[in-house]
Design a protein around this motif. Structure first.
Motif, short mmCIF file in Angstrom:
data_model
loop_
_atom_site.label_atom_id
_atom_site.label_comp_id
_atom_site.label_asym_id
_atom_site.label_seq_id
_atom_site.Cartn_x
_atom_site.Cartn_y
_atom_site.Cartn_z
N GLY A 72 -3.30 -1.42 -15.24
CA GLY A 72 -2.24 -1.68 -14.29
C GLY A 72 -2.27 -3.12 -13.82
O GLY A 72 -2.90 -3.98 -14.44
N ARG A 73 -1.58 -3.37 -12.74
CA ARG A 73 -1.49 -4.73 -12.21
C ARG A 73 -2.08 -4.80 -10.82
O ARG A 73 -1.95 -3.86 -10.04
CB ARG A 73 -0.04 -5.17 -12.15
N ILE A 74 -2.68 -5.92 -10.54
CA ILE A 74 -3.18 -6.16 -9.20
C ILE A 74 -2.04 -6.82 -8.43
O ILE A 74 -1.47 -7.80 -8.90
CB ILE A 74 -4.41 -7.09 -9.23
N PRO A 75 -1.69 -6.26 -7.27
CA PRO A 75 -0.57 -6.85 -6.53
C PRO A 75 -0.88 -8.28 -6.11
O PRO A 75 -2.00 -8.61 -5.75
CB PRO A 75 -0.40 -5.94 -5.31
N ALA A 76 0.15 -9.10 -6.17
CA ALA A 76 -0.01 -10.49 -5.76
C ALA A 76 -0.21 -10.57 -4.25
O ALA A 76 0.32 -9.75 -3.50
CB ALA A 76 1.22 -11.28 -6.18
N VAL A 77 -0.96 -11.54 -3.81
CA VAL A 77 -1.20 -11.73 -2.39
C VAL A 77 -0.09 -12.61 -1.85
O VAL A 77 0.20 -13.69 -2.37
CB VAL A 77 -2.58 -12.40 -2.15
N ASP A 78 0.56 -12.12 -0.80
CA ASP A 78 1.62 -12.87 -0.15
C ASP A 78 1.01 -13.64 1.01
O ASP A 78 0.51 -13.06 1.97
CB ASP A 78 2.70 -11.93 0.34
N ALA A 79 1.04 -14.97 0.94
CA ALA A 79 0.40 -15.80 1.96
C ALA A 79 1.07 -15.68 3.33
O ALA A 79 0.47 -15.96 4.35
CB ALA A 79 0.40 -17.26 1.52
N ASP A 80 2.33 -15.20 3.37
CA ASP A 80 3.03 -15.09 4.64
C ASP A 80 2.73 -13.78 5.38
O ASP A 80 3.06 -13.65 6.55
CB ASP A 80 4.54 -15.20 4.41
N VAL A 81 2.13 -12.82 4.70
CA VAL A 81 1.82 -11.55 5.32
C VAL A 81 0.38 -11.60 5.84
O VAL A 81 -0.55 -11.90 5.09
CB VAL A 81 1.97 -10.39 4.30
N PRO A 82 0.20 -11.33 7.17
CA PRO A 82 -1.16 -11.37 7.70
C PRO A 82 -2.04 -10.27 7.07
O PRO A 82 -1.56 -9.18 6.80
CB PRO A 82 -0.98 -11.14 9.20
N VAL A 83 -3.29 -10.60 6.86
CA VAL A 83 -4.24 -9.66 6.28
C VAL A 83 -4.89 -8.89 7.41
O VAL A 83 -5.37 -9.47 8.38
CB VAL A 83 -5.32 -10.40 5.45
N LYS A 84 -4.87 -7.57 7.31
CA LYS A 84 -5.50 -6.73 8.33
C LYS A 84 -6.98 -6.66 8.04
O LYS A 84 -7.41 -6.32 6.94
CB LYS A 84 -4.90 -5.32 8.29
N ARG A 85 -7.78 -7.00 9.02
CA ARG A 85 -9.23 -6.99 8.85
C ARG A 85 -9.84 -5.94 9.77
O ARG A 85 -9.34 -5.70 10.86
CB ARG A 85 -9.82 -8.35 9.15
N VAL A 86 -10.91 -5.37 9.32
CA VAL A 86 -11.63 -4.37 10.11
C VAL A 86 -13.00 -4.93 10.42
O VAL A 86 -13.71 -5.39 9.53
CB VAL A 86 -11.77 -3.04 9.32
N LYS A 87 -13.36 -4.91 11.69
CA LYS A 87 -14.67 -5.40 12.10
C LYS A 87 -15.61 -4.21 12.22
O LYS A 87 -15.35 -3.27 12.97
CB LYS A 87 -14.58 -6.13 13.43
N LEU A 88 -16.69 -4.24 11.48
CA LEU A 88 -17.67 -3.16 11.50
C LEU A 88 -18.83 -3.54 12.40
O LEU A 88 -19.27 -4.68 12.43
CB LEU A 88 -18.18 -2.87 10.09
N ARG A 89 -19.31 -2.56 13.14
CA ARG A 89 -20.48 -2.76 14.00
C ARG A 89 -21.52 -1.72 13.68
O ARG A 89 -21.17 -0.58 13.39
CB ARG A 89 -20.09 -2.63 15.47
N PRO A 90 -22.78 -2.06 13.76
CA PRO A 90 -23.81 -1.05 13.53
C PRO A 90 -23.81 -0.03 14.66
O PRO A 90 -23.39 -0.33 15.79
CB PRO A 90 -25.12 -1.86 13.52
N PRO A 91 -24.25 1.21 14.39
CA PRO A 91 -24.27 2.22 15.45
C PRO A 91 -25.23 1.82 16.56
O PRO A 91 -26.24 1.16 16.33
CB PRO A 91 -24.75 3.48 14.72
N GLU A 92 -24.86 2.22 17.77
CA GLU A 92 -25.72 1.92 18.92
C GLU A 92 -26.83 2.95 19.01
O GLU A 92 -26.62 4.12 18.74
CB GLU A 92 -24.88 1.91 20.20
N ASP A 93 -28.00 2.47 19.41
CA ASP A 93 -29.12 3.39 19.60
C ASP A 93 -28.92 4.19 20.88
O ASP A 93 -28.36 3.70 21.85
CB ASP A 93 -30.44 2.61 19.72
N ASP A 94 -29.38 5.43 20.88
CA ASP A 94 -29.26 6.27 22.08
C ASP A 94 -30.34 5.97 23.08
O ASP A 94 -31.38 5.57 22.89
CB ASP A 94 -29.33 7.75 21.69
#
Length: 110
Positions: A88-110
């Motif tokens: 198949g094809r890899i979709p082209a990246v559109d520079a005008d569309v913002p990229v959604k990023r997810v920030k991961l955090r380690p689990p908190e200790d109890d």
């Protein structure tokens, strides 16, 4: 040439492995897509598996009588470089569309 591995697919009904009953191909054979590769036996039945691609068989993942687990390499083919990559094809990246990023955090200790 590139190598393309075909793992034992999920045969359904929660089956985790299969026994190789008979190989219908050998190392060095030219195989066309949908040619029968192997007959395997599960706890439910015996099944013939077709080839998902065309290529030359370079390795068999197990001998007749051995057990292969779902996801383990069943057979390896030598294929042309252009057919070993992404289907198949890899979709082209559109520079005008913002990229959604997810920030991961380690689990908190109890």
């Amino acid at each position: 040439m590139a190598e393309l591995s075909f793992p034992l697919p999920d045969l359904g009904e929660g089956l985790e492995d299969a026994v190789i009953l008979e190989w219908h191909v050998g190392i060095g054979d030219l195989v066309e897509r949908n040619d029968v590769l192997v007959e395997v036996e599960t706890t439910k039945s015996a099944v013939e598996l077709p080839s998902p691609t065309s290529g030359v068989v370079s390795r068999l993942g197990a001998e007749e009588g051995e057990t292969v687990r779902v996801g383990d390499a069943l057979i390896t083919f030598e294929v042309p470089e252009e057919s070993a990559g992404i289907v198949g094809r890899i979709p082209a990246v559109d520079a005008d569309v913002p990229v959604k990023r997810v920030k991961l955090r380690p689990p908190e200790d109890d």
